[in-house]
Write an enzyme that holds these catalytic residues in place. Structure first.
Site, PDB file in Angstrom:
ATOM      1  CE1 TYR A  50      -0.501 -19.633  25.471  1.00  0.00           C
ATOM      2  CE2 TYR A  50      -1.358 -18.150  27.626  1.00  0.00           C
ATOM      3  CZ  TYR A  50      -1.413 -19.478  26.405  1.00  0.00           C
ATOM      4  OH  TYR A  50      -1.895 -20.005  27.577  1.00  0.00           O
ATOM      5  N   GLY A  78      -3.431 -20.080  34.768  1.00  0.00           N
ATOM      6  CA  GLY A  78      -4.145 -19.305  33.674  1.00  0.00           C
ATOM      7  C   GLY A  78      -3.592 -18.860  32.850  1.00  0.00           C
ATOM      8  CE  LYS A  79      -5.743 -18.998  26.065  1.00  0.00           C
ATOM      9  NZ  LYS A  79      -5.322 -20.261  25.579  1.00  0.00           N
ATOM     10  CB  ILE A  80      -1.024 -14.582  32.755  1.00  0.00           C
ATOM     11  CG1 ILE A  80      -2.353 -15.424  34.340  1.00  0.00           C
ATOM     12  CG2 ILE A  80      -0.036 -13.701  32.753  1.00  0.00           C
ATOM     13  CD1 ILE A  80      -1.448 -16.074  35.318  1.00  0.00           C
TER      14      ILE A  80
END
Ligand code: PMP
Length: 314
Positions: free
Chosen positions: A172, A166-168
């Site tokens: 980041y 996922g791009k959670i």
């Protein structure tokens, strides 16, 4: 006084932002400081580019795949998106049209809003889409000549600590720490290893190397984002007749590689000319990197009919 016409990092304000179903003026796209997304990083996002094509029209590159990953990120984070994939696709297009842009970057973002507080709280999900003009993420010179990278002291998260598919947003912080460390040490980008020491990815890009005519990239079983540009380049390189292997490799294989390059929506295709102060190959952009960079831009600008299905025209 602060310059209010542009934000930091050279991002110029555009006219509108899409927020919770409506196009609003850039300065009105505000959120409450009690939003859980801010406190705990409970959010998801995407990065998408749109290009002006050689026929004068503009097209969003792999829009449906990005929106599909956006929905997948929400699903694995147990976050219910209040919009369908189709609605989000249409909203991205309507934003670009409203801003009268012919090339740039789109940033869909969804996060848990305000209401209850605490790690277990479930609040209404807020969704925003921003668009701005973004030049070469790692610099025009980097795109042409290659960048200097450093293996990070930070390890890519383990597959059982975070959800790497996922791009959670909260995840980041790992990338931000690695990126800032590399920049402070005078490098352009960081390469993160996984918990076993295999090369994983860069802070916002997937990694490729070329050795003896064959191309290698870490497999999807490693803790990497399943990059859409990664999939694009694999297809382009296979169609160019290159052998592409999804196999784990070590940092010293990169030192000994003939070529190394990074790819991502923001970074597009960026060669690495030096890793940990060792020249990679000839120490400049190699023929495979240059060839696939050219093929990538041809596809993105609608110049190669084989890949038209990747484009959504505005
Ligand atoms: N890895 C990470 C950690 C990223 O943030 C990105 C950028 N989305 C990528 C790889 C490349 O993914 P994509 O090609 O889909 O932009």
């Amino acid at each position: 006084m602060a310059d209010t016409s542009s934000t930091s990092q050279g991002v110029k304000k555009t006219d509108k932002i899409w927020l919770d179903g409506k196009l609003v003026p850039w300065d009105d796209a505000r959120v409450h400081v009690m939003s859980l997304g801010l406190h705990y990083g409970v959010g998801i996002f995407e990065g998408i580019r749109f290009y002006q094509c050689s026929d004068g029209r503009s097209a969003v590159f792999r829009l449906r795949e990005h929106i599909k990953r956006f929905a997948a990120s929400a699903h694995i984070l147990l976050m219910e998106l209040p919009y369908s994939e189709e609605q989000l696709v249409e909203s991205c297009l309507s934003l670009v049209r409203a801003n009268k842009m012919d090339q740039g970057y789109l940033r869909p973002l969804a996060f848990m809003g305000d209401g209850a507080m605490g790690l277990g709280a479930i609040n209404p999900v807020r969704v925003g889409i921003m668009a701005w003009d973004w030049g070469s993420y790692l610099g025009e010179e980097g795109m042409q000549q290659g960048i200097r990278a450093k293996v990070s002291s930070f390890t890519r998260m383990g597959v059982n600590s975070q959800l790497l598919r996922g791009k959670i947003t909260g995840q980041y912080v790992n990338s931000v720490l690695a990126k800032r460390e590399a920049k402070l040490a005078g490098y352009d980008e960081a390469i993160l290893l996984d918990t076993h020491g295999w090369v994983a990815e860069a802070t916002g890009e997937n990694v490729f190397i070329v050795r003896e005519g064959e191309v290698y990239t870490p497999p999807l079983s490693s803790p990497i984002l399943e990059g859409i540009t990664r999939a694009t380049l694999i297809k382009l390189m296979k169609d160019m007749g290159l052998k592409v292997r999804e196999e784990a490799f070590t940092r010293d294989s990169c030192y000994l590689a003939d070529e190394m390059f990074l790819c991502g929506t923001a970074a597009e295709v960026t060669p690495v000319r030096e890793l940990d102060n060792r020249k990679v190959g000839s120490g400049s952009a190699g023929p495979v990197a240059k060839g696939v960079q050219k093929a990538f831009f041809k596809a993105a600008r609608g110049e190669d009919p084989r890949y038209r299905e990747w484009l959504t025209y505005l």
